[in-house]
Design a protein around this motif. Structure first.
Motif, PDB file in Angstrom:
ATOM      1  N   ARG A  37       0.840  -1.212   0.000  1.00  0.00           N
ATOM      2  CA  ARG A  37       0.000   0.000   0.000  1.00  0.00           C
ATOM      3  C   ARG A  37       0.865   1.247   0.000  1.00  0.00           C
ATOM      4  NH1 ARG A  37      -3.547   3.540  -0.862  1.00  0.00           N
ATOM      5  NH2 ARG A  37      -5.415   3.799   0.417  1.00  0.00           N
ATOM      6  N   PHE A  38       0.623   2.127  -0.986  1.00  0.00           N
ATOM      7  CA  PHE A  38       1.255   3.447  -1.013  1.00  0.00           C
ATOM      8  C   PHE A  38       0.213   4.458  -0.536  1.00  0.00           C
ATOM      9  CE2 PHE A  38       3.820   1.077  -4.022  1.00  0.00           C
ATOM     10  CZ  PHE A  38       5.108   1.549  -3.796  1.00  0.00           C
ATOM     11  N   PHE A  39       0.520   5.152   0.577  1.00  0.00           N
ATOM     12  CA  PHE A  39      -0.467   6.038   1.185  1.00  0.00           C
ATOM     13  C   PHE A  39      -0.362   7.485   0.726  1.00  0.00           C
ATOM     14  CE2 PHE A  39      -0.449   2.522   4.203  1.00  0.00           C
ATOM     15  CZ  PHE A  39      -1.796   2.358   4.427  1.00  0.00           C
ATOM     16  N   GLU A  40       0.821   7.983   0.534  1.00  0.00           N
ATOM     17  CA  GLU A  40       0.980   9.412   0.312  1.00  0.00           C
ATOM     18  C   GLU A  40       1.692   9.702  -0.999  1.00  0.00           C
ATOM     19  OE1 GLU A  40       3.066  10.938   3.645  1.00  0.00           O
ATOM     20  OE2 GLU A  40       1.481  10.456   5.084  1.00  0.00           O
ATOM     21  N   LYS A  41       1.523  10.961  -1.429  1.00  0.00           N
ATOM     22  CA  LYS A  41       2.229  11.415  -2.619  1.00  0.00           C
ATOM     23  C   LYS A  41       3.715  11.510  -2.285  1.00  0.00           C
ATOM     24  CE  LYS A  41       1.798  14.977  -6.179  1.00  0.00           C
ATOM     25  NZ  LYS A  41       1.058  16.196  -6.581  1.00  0.00           N
ATOM     26  N   GLU A  42       4.544  10.959  -3.143  1.00  0.00           N
ATOM     27  CA  GLU A  42       5.975  11.019  -2.912  1.00  0.00           C
ATOM     28  C   GLU A  42       6.704  11.126  -4.248  1.00  0.00           C
ATOM     29  OE1 GLU A  42       7.683   6.887  -2.039  1.00  0.00           O
ATOM     30  OE2 GLU A  42       5.689   6.800  -1.108  1.00  0.00           O
ATOM     31  N   LYS A  43       7.959  11.472  -4.183  1.00  0.00           N
ATOM     32  CA  LYS A  43       8.751  11.657  -5.389  1.00  0.00           C
ATOM     33  C   LYS A  43       8.874  10.323  -6.134  1.00  0.00           C
ATOM     34  CE  LYS A  43      13.125  13.660  -6.946  1.00  0.00           C
ATOM     35  NZ  LYS A  43      14.428  14.259  -6.524  1.00  0.00           N
ATOM     36  N   ASN A  44       8.686  10.419  -7.464  1.00  0.00           N
ATOM     37  CA  ASN A  44       8.802   9.236  -8.327  1.00  0.00           C
ATOM     38  C   ASN A  44       7.821   8.136  -7.934  1.00  0.00           C
ATOM     39  OD1 ASN A  44      10.977  10.450  -9.738  1.00  0.00           O
ATOM     40  ND2 ASN A  44      12.414   9.730  -8.174  1.00  0.00           N
ATOM     41  N   LEU A  45       6.621   8.532  -7.517  1.00  0.00           N
ATOM     42  CA  LEU A  45       5.634   7.544  -7.062  1.00  0.00           C
ATOM     43  C   LEU A  45       5.295   6.546  -8.168  1.00  0.00           C
ATOM     44  CD1 LEU A  45       3.615   6.483  -4.969  1.00  0.00           C
ATOM     45  CD2 LEU A  45       1.962   8.152  -5.828  1.00  0.00           C
ATOM     46  N   CYS A  62      -1.777 -13.914  -5.696  1.00  0.00           N
ATOM     47  CA  CYS A  62      -1.365 -12.779  -6.518  1.00  0.00           C
ATOM     48  C   CYS A  62      -0.684 -11.712  -5.661  1.00  0.00           C
ATOM     49  CB  CYS A  62      -2.580 -12.158  -7.205  1.00  0.00           C
ATOM     50  SG  CYS A  62      -3.367 -13.232  -8.423  1.00  0.00           S
ATOM     51  N   LYS A  63      -0.188 -10.690  -6.351  1.00  0.00           N
ATOM     52  CA  LYS A  63       0.355  -9.521  -5.670  1.00  0.00           C
ATOM     53  C   LYS A  63      -0.549  -8.343  -5.983  1.00  0.00           C
ATOM     54  CE  LYS A  63       4.571  -6.872  -4.944  1.00  0.00           C
ATOM     55  NZ  LYS A  63       6.016  -6.789  -5.220  1.00  0.00           N
ATOM     56  N   ILE A  64      -0.910  -7.540  -4.974  1.00  0.00           N
ATOM     57  CA  ILE A  64      -1.751  -6.355  -5.167  1.00  0.00           C
ATOM     58  C   ILE A  64      -0.979  -5.128  -4.702  1.00  0.00           C
ATOM     59  CG2 ILE A  64      -3.865  -5.172  -4.488  1.00  0.00           C
ATOM     60  CD1 ILE A  64      -5.236  -7.846  -4.238  1.00  0.00           C
ATOM     61  N   VAL A  65      -0.847  -4.163  -5.594  1.00  0.00           N
ATOM     62  CA  VAL A  65      -0.221  -2.879  -5.268  1.00  0.00           C
ATOM     63  C   VAL A  65      -1.324  -1.826  -5.274  1.00  0.00           C
ATOM     64  CG1 VAL A  65       1.510  -1.179  -5.912  1.00  0.00           C
ATOM     65  CG2 VAL A  65       1.954  -3.608  -6.305  1.00  0.00           C
ATOM     66  N   HIS A  66      -1.562  -1.231  -4.124  1.00  0.00           N
ATOM     67  CA  HIS A  66      -2.707  -0.339  -3.896  1.00  0.00           C
ATOM     68  C   HIS A  66      -2.211   1.091  -3.729  1.00  0.00           C
ATOM     69  CE1 HIS A  66      -6.523   0.446  -1.227  1.00  0.00           C
ATOM     70  NE2 HIS A  66      -6.451   1.254  -2.261  1.00  0.00           N
ATOM     71  N   VAL A  67      -2.794   2.019  -4.523  1.00  0.00           N
ATOM     72  CA  VAL A  67      -2.324   3.402  -4.507  1.00  0.00           C
ATOM     73  C   VAL A  67      -3.510   4.360  -4.596  1.00  0.00           C
ATOM     74  CG1 VAL A  67      -2.024   3.498  -7.018  1.00  0.00           C
ATOM     75  CG2 VAL A  67      -0.653   5.000  -5.564  1.00  0.00           C
ATOM     76  N   ASP A  68      -3.341   5.561  -4.018  1.00  0.00           N
ATOM     77  CA  ASP A  68      -4.382   6.584  -4.055  1.00  0.00           C
ATOM     78  C   ASP A  68      -4.494   7.177  -5.458  1.00  0.00           C
ATOM     79  OD1 ASP A  68      -6.147   8.710  -2.612  1.00  0.00           O
ATOM     80  OD2 ASP A  68      -4.677   9.891  -3.730  1.00  0.00           O
ATOM     81  N   SER A  69      -5.712   7.382  -5.910  1.00  0.00           N
ATOM     82  CA  SER A  69      -5.962   7.849  -7.275  1.00  0.00           C
ATOM     83  C   SER A  69      -5.327   9.205  -7.572  1.00  0.00           C
ATOM     84  CB  SER A  69      -7.482   7.924  -7.513  1.00  0.00           C
ATOM     85  OG  SER A  69      -7.762   8.546  -8.738  1.00  0.00           O
ATOM     86  N   THR A  93       0.154 -11.158 -15.145  1.00  0.00           N
ATOM     87  CA  THR A  93      -1.227 -11.596 -14.881  1.00  0.00           C
ATOM     88  C   THR A  93      -1.463 -11.952 -13.416  1.00  0.00           C
ATOM     89  OG1 THR A  93      -0.596 -13.837 -15.525  1.00  0.00           O
ATOM     90  CG2 THR A  93      -1.568 -12.438 -17.232  1.00  0.00           C
ATOM     91  N   ASP A  94      -0.387 -12.229 -12.677  1.00  0.00           N
ATOM     92  CA  ASP A  94      -0.553 -12.550 -11.257  1.00  0.00           C
ATOM     93  C   ASP A  94      -0.248 -11.333 -10.374  1.00  0.00           C
ATOM     94  OD1 ASP A  94       2.104 -12.543 -11.810  1.00  0.00           O
ATOM     95  OD2 ASP A  94       2.553 -14.502 -10.926  1.00  0.00           O
ATOM     96  N   SER A  95      -0.294 -10.143 -10.966  1.00  0.00           N
ATOM     97  CA  SER A  95      -0.170  -8.897 -10.207  1.00  0.00           C
ATOM     98  C   SER A  95      -1.372  -7.999 -10.516  1.00  0.00           C
ATOM     99  CB  SER A  95       1.112  -8.150 -10.571  1.00  0.00           C
ATOM    100  OG  SER A  95       2.255  -8.818 -10.081  1.00  0.00           O
ATOM    101  N   ILE A  96      -1.782  -7.218  -9.539  1.00  0.00           N
ATOM    102  CA  ILE A  96      -2.920  -6.310  -9.695  1.00  0.00           C
ATOM    103  C   ILE A  96      -2.504  -4.913  -9.245  1.00  0.00           C
ATOM    104  CG2 ILE A  96      -5.223  -5.709  -8.834  1.00  0.00           C
ATOM    105  CD1 ILE A  96      -5.765  -8.707  -8.538  1.00  0.00           C
ATOM    106  N   LEU A  97      -2.769  -3.936 -10.096  1.00  0.00           N
ATOM    107  CA  LEU A  97      -2.602  -2.533  -9.725  1.00  0.00           C
ATOM    108  C   LEU A  97      -3.969  -2.012  -9.325  1.00  0.00           C
ATOM    109  CD1 LEU A  97      -1.150   0.169  -9.474  1.00  0.00           C
ATOM    110  CD2 LEU A  97      -1.399   0.476 -11.954  1.00  0.00           C
ATOM    111  N   LEU A  98      -4.137  -1.692  -8.048  1.00  0.00           N
ATOM    112  CA  LEU A  98      -5.422  -1.237  -7.512  1.00  0.00           C
ATOM    113  C   LEU A  98      -5.341   0.252  -7.201  1.00  0.00           C
ATOM    114  CD1 LEU A  98      -8.268  -1.645  -6.313  1.00  0.00           C
ATOM    115  CD2 LEU A  98      -7.163  -2.374  -4.182  1.00  0.00           C
TER     116      LEU A  98
END
Length: 318
Positions: A37-45, A62-69, A93-98
Motif C-alpha cells: 500500500r502506497f499512502f501518500e504522494k511522494e517523489k517518483n511515485l 497474486c500480488k496487489i499494489v494499492h495506490v491513491d488515485s 497476470t498474477d499482479s494487480i494494480l489497484l
C-alpha cells in the motif's frame, strides 16, 4: 484485467470491495508479503508503483499494489504516454494494480485517459438523501445479504431511520439477522432495535437555525456516534436549509404558495405552512450564508479536511 479503479464517496462500500479483492486473490498467510500500500504522494511515485507491481508475488496467490488515485494520476503526468501504455500492458497476470479515490480521475489528461482505457472501473456513489427509491433498493440489498425478512411498513421505517448510510445499514442488518433468527420481526421490535436519526437531524437543523451552538454540537456527536457519515450529515442539512431558503425567498418575493412549493420541490404542499412558520423570524441572508457554508464544508470533507463541527458552529453564529 490487472488494473482496477474503484472510486466514489461511499467509502464503506468501496473498502468492502477492496477487502473482497484482496481476500479473493491473496491467501491470508501471504498478505504481509503480497499486499503493498502506497499512502501518500511522494517523489517518483509512479516509478515505485510500477517497479513493485512488476515484481512477482512471493509464495502463493497474486500480488496487489494499492495506490491513491489523486497521488498516482498526478505522478503519471511526468510519464511518456507510449512508455505508460507499455508498462500497463506488461503488468504480469498474477499482479494487480489497484487504484482508489473519492472521485473519478480527470480523463481530459492524456495519461489518465490511457490508464482508464486499461482499468476495470467501478463507482461507489453515495445515494442522495432525496432519492427514496435508491434508499429503498439499498435497504433491500442489505436485507437480502443478511437474510432479514421485511414487510412494507418495516421497509418504510428503515428507509427513514437509516437513510443512505451503508455502514450503518450493514451493521443494523447484521444485528437484526441475529435477533430474527430466520423469523419476521415486528415493527414494534424494529423501532426498539434501530433508532431513527431523523429526529436528531431535525433537532440539529433547528438548533443551527436558532443559533443554539451547544445543542447543535450535541446533536452532531450523537449522529457521528451512530456512524452517520459526515457527507450524509452535510447533504441532509443542505437539503433542509435549501428548502428553508426557497421558502423564505418565496415569502419575501410574495410568490403564491403553489409556486413556492413547486420551487422547493415539496411533495406535500401543506408542509409549506410549517416551513413558513419556522423561518418567520430568520433573515434571508442567514439562510443564504448557511447554504454557502455547507457547500464549502462539503468540498472540505471531500478533500480530506474535517471541519464538520466548526462549520456548524459558524452557521449557528451567522
Amino acid at each position: 484485467m490487472p488494473v482496477y479503479l474503484y472510486y466514489g464517496e461511499d467509502t464503506y462500500s468501496l473498502n468492502q470491495k477492496v477487502d473482497q479483492l484482496i481476500n479473493q486473490n491473496i491467501p491470508s498467510d501471504w498478505k504481509t508479503f503480497n499486499y503493498v500500500r502506497f499512502f501518500e504522494k511522494e517523489k517518483n511515485l509512479a516509478a515505485k508503483v510500477f517497479t513493485e507491481v512488476m515484481t512477482l508475488p512471493f509464495g502463493e496467490g497474486c500480488k496487489i499494489v494499492h495506490v491513491d488515485s489523486d497521488c498516482f494520476t498526478d505522478s503519471l503526468l511526468n510519464e511518456n504516454n507510449k512508455d505508460l501504455e507499455d508498462k500497463l500492458s506488461q503488468i504480469p497476470t498474477d499482479s494487480i494494480l489497484l487504484i482508489t479515490g473519492s472521485k473519478k480521475p480527470d480523463c481530459r489528461k492524456a495519461a489518465v485517459k490511457i490508464l482508464l482505457q486499461e482499468a476495470q472501473q467501478e463507482e461507489f456513489p453515495l445515494v442522495p438523501n432525496w432519492d427514496k427509491l435508491g434508499i429503498i433498493n439499498l435497504i433491500g440489498k442489505y436485507a437480502a445479504t443478511h437474510q432479514v425478512k421485511l414487510t412494507p411498513d418495516i421497509t418504510d421505517y428503515l428507509v427513514e431511520a437509516i437513510g443512505s448510510n451503508t455502514a450503518r445499514a450493514d451493521s443494523e442488518f447484521a444485528k437484526l439477522a441475529i435477533y430474527a433468527n430466520g423469523k419476521t420481526i415486528l415493527l414494534k421490535e424494529i423501532t426498539q432495535l434501530v433508532s431513527n436519526n431523523n429526529t436528531d437531524y431535525s433537532t440539529l437543523a433547528i438548533a443551527m437555525l436558532r443559533n443554539r451552538a451547544n445543542i447543535a454540537i450535541t446533536q452532531v456527536f450523537k449522529l457521528t456516534a451512530t456512524n452517520e457519515h459526515p457527507l450524509k450529515i452535510v447533504a441532509t442539512l443542505t437539503s433542509i436549509f435549501r428548502t428553508w431558503l426557497i421558502t423564505k425567498a418565496g415569502v419575501e418575493a410574495k410568490l403564491n404558495d403553489a409556486k413556492t412549493a413547486e420551487l422547493a420541490d415539496l411533495k406535500n404542499p401543506k408542509r409549506l405552512y410549517y416551513l413558513k412558520d419556522e423561518v418567520k423570524y430568520v433573515a434571508l441572508e442567514k439562510l443564504k450564508r448557511s447554504v454557502l457554508i455547507l457547500a464549502q464544508l462539503e468540498t472540505e470533507l471531500k478533500s480530506g479536511t474535517d471541519n464538520l463541527t466548526s462549520r456548524i458552529v459558524e452557521i449557528c453564529n451567522t
